[in-house]
Design an enzyme around this catalytic site. Structure first.
Site, PDB file in Angstrom:
ATOM      1  N   ASP A  43    -104.029-136.699  25.387  1.00  0.00           N
ATOM      2  CA  ASP A  43    -102.805-135.960  25.709  1.00  0.00           C
ATOM      3  C   ASP A  43    -102.717-134.810  24.704  1.00  0.00           C
ATOM      4  OD1 ASP A  43    -100.202-134.970  25.868  1.00  0.00           O
ATOM      5  OD2 ASP A  43     -99.365-136.898  26.463  1.00  0.00           O
TER       6      ASP A  43
ATOM      7  N   LYS B 238     -93.911-128.494  28.547  1.00  0.00           N
ATOM      8  CA  LYS B 238     -93.743-128.172  27.124  1.00  0.00           C
ATOM      9  C   LYS B 238     -94.349-126.798  26.812  1.00  0.00           C
ATOM     10  CE  LYS B 238     -91.822-132.163  27.199  1.00  0.00           C
ATOM     11  NZ  LYS B 238     -92.554-133.164  27.893  1.00  0.00           N
TER      12      LYS B 238
HETATM   13  C1  LIG Z   1     -96.675-135.794  24.522  1.00  0.00           C
HETATM   14  C2  LIG Z   1     -96.076-135.958  25.879  1.00  0.00           C
HETATM   15  N1  LIG Z   1     -96.853-136.340  26.905  1.00  0.00           N
HETATM   16  C3  LIG Z   1     -96.354-136.503  28.147  1.00  0.00           C
HETATM   17  C4  LIG Z   1     -95.018-136.299  28.416  1.00  0.00           C
HETATM   18  C5  LIG Z   1     -94.496-136.500  29.817  1.00  0.00           C
HETATM   19  O1  LIG Z   1     -94.353-135.283  30.460  1.00  0.00           O
HETATM   20  P1  LIG Z   1     -93.256-134.983  31.608  1.00  0.00           P
HETATM   21  O2  LIG Z   1     -91.913-135.135  30.976  1.00  0.00           O
HETATM   22  O3  LIG Z   1     -93.598-133.598  32.047  1.00  0.00           O
HETATM   23  O4  LIG Z   1     -93.477-136.005  32.681  1.00  0.00           O
HETATM   24  C6  LIG Z   1     -94.173-135.893  27.393  1.00  0.00           C
HETATM   25  C7  LIG Z   1     -92.742-135.671  27.665  1.00  0.00           C
HETATM   26  O5  LIG Z   1     -91.937-135.541  26.787  1.00  0.00           O
HETATM   27  C8  LIG Z   1     -94.719-135.711  26.085  1.00  0.00           C
HETATM   28  O6  LIG Z   1     -93.942-135.363  25.057  1.00  0.00           O
END
Ligand SMILES: Cc1ncc(COP(=O)(O)O)c(C=O)c1O
Length: 380
Positions: A171, A196
């Site tokens: 990620d 983000k």
């Molecule tokens: C590091 C990280 N990965 C994945 C996600 C999930 O993404 P989404 O909110 O677009 O579903 C978030 C959400 O805050 C995140 O901070």
């Protein structure tokens, strides 16, 4: 091409119909066909949409993968990856300090399909090796982790996983390909919440996965269409627009992040600052090796819920809110907000204490941000 050139041009040829410089928002659900089986490569918009495909090509180029696929959210992208990599009877390993929603997906949904998960500190290669099993098919890491900013060695984790015929998913939401490119370090798949930094303006929810292997790419394309959690044309367009300024935004987040981290470290009210750019951070040396910047995410411990509450009620310019990675500074309380779904004992073990505050440092004038934080400290 260089990263800045790719950010603006990759996947974005001028529109063939009009010559429009900016890829249009193809707001259509279907496409006219000339005859049975005769069409221009576009049949139905869940399967193919030119705006979404431009974004997918763009992010794949930035992450140096063979293909990318865009989804309705970061969680939808991660869900699709579980469809790609895991089946009943498999085992998966996940960093013990991932985004709470990722843990919730694995623990409350995917586990019920007969997949076992082990959560380990992937910063410790010995712990990772101990957790590997003959049926481990996915190692999912977040580095730096959310919110404690601990660092995992992507290259060495990939070496361990590949010996066991297991894929590594990273990620990369916090760093973006501007500061860290996991596929070049040995990982197989990168996933992002485009919500983000990639979009960067807090006005879209989305996700993307980029793959290194052609066979994985073909299968994920099938899953994207079959399961259907695609990113809309408008959101695809917004993210494409955001990415054009990703390099200059990330540079600004990095400069402001370092200044705010140093300021926080100088305050007596702060017990601990978690920012990989500070030399006393446990992952500083590794961060310098595998990242080309430290970004704008910082966590700091104010020692208790009461202090965190008073501090967060007092900030004005820093907006209290979930999410991160926008041009504006957002501040949050992980224990009750982003990580509320993580059991309390686990939160305490990870350092996500009731006094922990997370800040996503934006690109405002840093003196204004520091003045705002300074006035909030006066409330303690
Ligand atoms: C590091 C990280 N990965 C994945 C996600 C999930 O993404 P989404 O909110 O677009 O579903 C978030 C959400 O805050 C995140 O901070």
């Amino acid at each position: 091409m260089g990263f800045r050139t790719d950010a603006i041009h990759a996947g974005q040829e001028p529109d063939p119909t009009t010559g429009a410089v900016t890829i249009p928002i193809y707001q259509t659900s279907t496409y006219v066909q000339e005859g049975i089986g005769k069409h221009k490569g576009f049949e139905y918009a869940r399967t193919q949409n030119p705006t979404r495909m431009a974004l997918e090509k763009n992010v794949a180029a930035l992450e140096r993968g063979v293909a990318g696929y865009a989804f309705a959210s970061g969680m939808a992208a991660t869900t699709a990856l579980t469809h790609l990599l895991l089946k009943q009877g498999d085992h998966a390993i996940c960093s013990d300090n991932v985004y709470g929603g990722t843990f919730r997906l694995f623990d409350k949904i995917v586990r019920h399909y007969g997949v076992e998960f082990t959560y380990v500190n992937t910063g410790s290669l010995a712990d990772l090796e101990k957790a590997m099993r003959h049926n481990t098919r996915m190692v999912f890491i977040e580095t730096p982790t959310n919110p404690i900013m601990s660092i995992t060695d992507i290259r060495r984790v990939s070496d361990i996983a590949h010996k066991a015929n297991c894929r590594v998913v990273v990620d990369n939401t916090f760093m973006t390909p501007y500061f860290q490119r996991p596929l070049e370090l040995g990982a197989d798949i990168v996933v992002h919440s485009t919500t983000k930094y990639l979009n960067g303006h807090s006005d879209s929810v989305g996700g993307v996965a980029v793959l290194k292997r052609q066979d994985d790419a073909e299968r994920l394309q099938f899953i994207q269409n079959a399961a259907g959690a695609i990113l809309s044309p408008f959101d695809s367009w917004l993210v494409l627009r955001g990415i054009k300024t990703l390099p200059i935004r990330m540079e600004a987040h990095n400069v402001n992040g370092m200044a705010v981290a140093k300021f926080l470290a100088s305050r007596k009210e702060v017990r601990k600052v978690y920012y990989p750019g500070l030399p006393n951070h446990s992952g500083h040396d590794l961060a310098k090796k595998q990242m080309s910047g430290f970004g704008g995410m910082i966590a700091f411990d104010l020692g208790g819920l009461d202090h965190a509450k008073r501090f967060l009620e007092r900030v004005r310019l820093c907006s209290l809110g979930e999410s991160l990675g926008g041009v504006e500074t957002l501040i949050s309380h992980p224990a009750t907000m982003t990580h509320a779904s993580v059991p309390i004992e686990e939160r305490n073990r990870l350092g996500i204490t009731d006094g922990l505050v997370r800040i996503s440092v934006g690109i405002e004038d840093v003196d204004d941000l520091i003045a705002d934080l300074e006035s909030a400290f006066a409330a303690l």
